[in-house]
Design a protein around this motif. Structure first.
Motif, short mmCIF file in Angstrom:
data_model
loop_
_atom_site.label_atom_id
_atom_site.label_comp_id
_atom_site.label_asym_id
_atom_site.label_seq_id
_atom_site.Cartn_x
_atom_site.Cartn_y
_atom_site.Cartn_z
N ALA A 1 -33.94 -24.87 42.01
CA ALA A 1 -32.42 -24.96 42.71
C ALA A 1 -32.55 -24.97 43.95
CB ALA A 1 -31.76 -23.91 41.77
N LEU A 2 -33.29 -24.16 44.52
CA LEU A 2 -33.24 -24.04 46.04
C LEU A 2 -33.88 -25.20 46.69
CD1 LEU A 2 -34.52 -20.49 46.78
CD2 LEU A 2 -32.26 -21.29 47.51
N TYR A 3 -34.91 -25.78 46.06
CA TYR A 3 -35.40 -27.13 46.59
C TYR A 3 -34.52 -28.18 46.37
CZ TYR A 3 -38.38 -31.06 47.10
OH TYR A 3 -39.09 -32.10 47.61
N GLU A 4 -33.73 -28.32 45.41
CA GLU A 4 -32.78 -29.52 44.96
C GLU A 4 -31.66 -29.52 45.91
OE1 GLU A 4 -32.00 -28.71 40.76
OE2 GLU A 4 -33.48 -30.01 40.14
N ARG A 5 -31.28 -28.05 46.24
CA ARG A 5 -30.15 -28.00 47.01
C ARG A 5 -30.60 -28.40 48.57
NH1 ARG A 5 -24.58 -26.93 47.63
NH2 ARG A 5 -24.30 -25.87 49.35
N GLY A 6 -31.86 -28.03 49.13
CA GLY A 6 -32.41 -28.30 50.31
C GLY A 6 -32.78 -29.70 50.31
N ALA A 7 -33.07 -30.59 49.44
CA ALA A 7 -33.16 -31.91 49.43
C ALA A 7 -31.81 -32.54 49.76
CB ALA A 7 -33.82 -32.46 48.31
N ALA A 8 -30.75 -32.17 49.14
CA ALA A 8 -29.42 -32.60 49.20
C ALA A 8 -28.80 -32.31 50.66
CB ALA A 8 -28.50 -32.05 48.19
N LEU A 9 -28.98 -31.04 51.20
CA LEU A 9 -28.72 -30.73 52.59
C LEU A 9 -29.61 -31.72 53.66
CD1 LEU A 9 -28.91 -26.98 51.97
CD2 LEU A 9 -26.70 -28.42 52.82
N ARG A 10 -30.76 -31.88 53.49
CA ARG A 10 -31.63 -32.69 54.36
C ARG A 10 -31.19 -34.18 54.31
NH1 ARG A 10 -35.26 -36.55 54.02
NH2 ARG A 10 -35.76 -36.17 51.67
N ALA A 11 -30.78 -34.78 53.13
CA ALA A 11 -29.96 -36.02 53.08
C ALA A 11 -28.77 -35.94 53.68
CB ALA A 11 -29.97 -36.43 51.69
N HIS A 12 -27.80 -35.04 53.52
CA HIS A 12 -26.58 -34.96 54.28
C HIS A 12 -26.69 -34.87 55.70
CE1 HIS A 12 -22.56 -33.91 54.87
NE2 HIS A 12 -22.91 -32.86 55.58
N CYS A 13 -27.63 -34.02 56.19
CA CYS A 13 -28.02 -34.04 57.50
C CYS A 13 -28.39 -35.30 58.19
CB CYS A 13 -29.01 -32.99 57.98
SG CYS A 13 -28.25 -31.35 57.67
N GLU A 14 -29.24 -36.04 57.53
CA GLU A 14 -29.62 -37.39 57.81
C GLU A 14 -28.70 -38.29 58.08
OE1 GLU A 14 -33.08 -38.23 55.36
OE2 GLU A 14 -34.42 -37.04 56.62
N ALA A 15 -27.81 -38.35 56.99
CA ALA A 15 -26.67 -39.14 56.95
C ALA A 15 -25.67 -39.03 57.94
CB ALA A 15 -26.03 -39.23 55.52
N ARG A 16 -25.40 -37.73 58.34
CA ARG A 16 -24.30 -37.39 59.52
C ARG A 16 -25.07 -37.95 60.86
NH1 ARG A 16 -20.09 -34.05 58.03
NH2 ARG A 16 -19.37 -34.70 60.28
N LEU A 17 -26.21 -37.77 61.22
CA LEU A 17 -26.85 -38.36 62.36
C LEU A 17 -26.98 -39.76 62.45
CD1 LEU A 17 -30.36 -36.06 62.60
CD2 LEU A 17 -28.20 -36.18 63.95
N ARG A 18 -27.25 -40.41 61.38
CA ARG A 18 -26.94 -41.67 61.20
C ARG A 18 -25.43 -42.36 61.77
NH1 ARG A 18 -30.15 -41.59 56.79
NH2 ARG A 18 -28.56 -41.77 55.48
N GLU A 19 -24.71 -41.50 61.40
CA GLU A 19 -23.16 -41.84 61.60
C GLU A 19 -23.00 -41.90 62.90
OE1 GLU A 19 -20.78 -39.38 58.91
OE2 GLU A 19 -21.68 -40.27 57.09
N ALA A 20 -23.60 -40.62 63.73
CA ALA A 20 -23.27 -40.31 65.09
C ALA A 20 -23.97 -41.36 65.71
CB ALA A 20 -23.83 -38.88 65.20
N GLU A 21 -25.30 -41.72 65.38
CA GLU A 21 -25.92 -42.66 66.25
C GLU A 21 -25.26 -43.97 66.10
OE1 GLU A 21 -29.87 -42.71 64.43
OE2 GLU A 21 -30.33 -40.74 65.53
N ALA A 22 -24.71 -44.42 65.00
CA ALA A 22 -23.74 -45.58 65.09
C ALA A 22 -22.51 -45.41 65.95
CB ALA A 22 -23.40 -45.99 63.64
N ARG A 23 -22.17 -44.51 65.94
CA ARG A 23 -20.82 -44.53 66.62
C ARG A 23 -21.14 -44.50 68.26
NH1 ARG A 23 -17.75 -39.40 65.50
NH2 ARG A 23 -16.31 -40.32 67.17
N VAL A 24 -22.34 -44.05 68.76
CA VAL A 24 -22.73 -43.84 69.98
C VAL A 24 -23.39 -44.98 70.53
CG1 VAL A 24 -24.14 -42.60 71.64
CG2 VAL A 24 -23.05 -41.30 70.18
N GLU A 25 -24.10 -45.92 69.79
CA GLU A 25 -24.88 -46.69 70.16
C GLU A 25 -24.79 -48.26 69.08
OE1 GLU A 25 -29.28 -46.57 70.40
OE2 GLU A 25 -28.82 -45.73 72.47
#
Length: 78
Positions: A35-59
């Motif tokens: 359960a922790l691994y699954e939650r961690g994988a979802a959190l990692r994917a969320h962080c990556e998506a948020r970073l991509r969104e921020a990068e798209a806004r900046v550049e």
């Protein structure tokens, strides 16, 4: 546990770090670890998506007529 989609990048990173820490101790049962691994994988994917969104806004990547990347320029509004 909170809905991951509502977490800010910083909140998700803190939770991901805590999740990794729990897994590293080895004290969780197999089911808890899964359960922790699954939650961690979802959190990692969320962080990556948020970073991509921020990068798209900046550049914004500029392309040549052939479609090759030639550089980047600030996105509108920055």
């Amino acid at each position: 546990m909170s809905d991951i989609t509502t977490l800010s990048f910083e909140e998700a990173m803190r939770e991901l770090e805590a999740t990794v820490g729990k897994l590293e101790t080895g004290e969780a049962t197999l089911e808890e670890s899964i359960a922790l691994y699954e939650r961690g994988a979802a959190l990692r994917a969320h962080c990556e998506a948020r970073l991509r969104e921020a990068e798209a806004r900046v550049e914004k990547i500029t392309l040549s007529a052939s479609g090759q990347a030639t550089g980047a320029e600030p996105a509108e509004g920055f």
